[in-house]
Write a protein that holds these residues in place. Structure first.
Motif, PDB file in Angstrom:
ATOM      1  N   HIS A 181      36.994  36.447  31.447  1.00  0.00           N
ATOM      2  CA  HIS A 181      38.326  36.728  31.992  1.00  0.00           C
ATOM      3  C   HIS A 181      39.401  36.359  30.972  1.00  0.00           C
ATOM      4  O   HIS A 181      40.319  37.140  30.695  1.00  0.00           O
ATOM      5  N   GLN A 182      39.289  35.172  30.392  1.00  0.00           N
ATOM      6  CA  GLN A 182      40.295  34.693  29.443  1.00  0.00           C
ATOM      7  C   GLN A 182      40.240  35.459  28.115  1.00  0.00           C
ATOM      8  O   GLN A 182      41.273  35.873  27.595  1.00  0.00           O
ATOM      9  N   ASP A 188      43.600  40.869  34.256  1.00  0.00           N
ATOM     10  CA  ASP A 188      44.630  40.508  35.229  1.00  0.00           C
ATOM     11  C   ASP A 188      44.095  39.425  36.163  1.00  0.00           C
ATOM     12  O   ASP A 188      42.908  39.095  36.142  1.00  0.00           O
ATOM     13  N   SER A 189      44.950  38.885  36.975  1.00  0.00           N
ATOM     14  CA  SER A 189      44.569  37.740  37.814  1.00  0.00           C
ATOM     15  C   SER A 189      43.448  38.069  38.794  1.00  0.00           C
ATOM     16  O   SER A 189      42.724  37.185  39.227  1.00  0.00           O
ATOM     17  N   ASN A 190      43.274  39.352  39.122  1.00  0.00           N
ATOM     18  CA  ASN A 190      42.193  39.745  40.028  1.00  0.00           C
ATOM     19  C   ASN A 190      40.898  40.037  39.287  1.00  0.00           C
ATOM     20  O   ASN A 190      39.862  40.231  39.913  1.00  0.00           O
TER      21      ASN A 190
END
Length: 89
Positions: free
Chosen positions: A64-65, A70-72
């Motif tokens: 993710h990072q 995006d946050s989702n």
């Protein structure tokens, strides 16, 4: 009493340790690249690359990072993801 106070201070300071220092995947120097297929999620992709005995959630957080998702954590078919790979000992 002093010992309890010292222990409380150490425990309270732990939350200030940067997450990237605790996640081995963020310290990797080897990567695989994966093209997202229709219907795939971060979990499905991470299951293929998680190292034995490691928490899959750490790999998901690293993916993710590294890929600035995006946050989702939404993925788009055809998107290429950089996947950190822990070196084998």
């Amino acid at each position: 009493m002093k010992l309890i106070l010292v222990l409380l201070m150490v425990v309270s300071m732990w939350r200030f340790v940067p997450v990237h220092l605790a996640n081995e995947y963020l310290q990797c120097t080897e990567y695989s690249y994966v093209t997202v297929k229709h219907g795939e999620s971060l979990w499905v992709i991470a299951e293929k690359y998680v190292s034995n005995g490691k928490d899959i959630r750490e790999l998901i957080a690293a993916i993710h990072q590294l890929n600035e998702l995006d946050s989702n954590g939404n993925l788009i078919p055809g998107q290429v993801l950089k996947i950190p790979v822990l070196a084998s000992l």
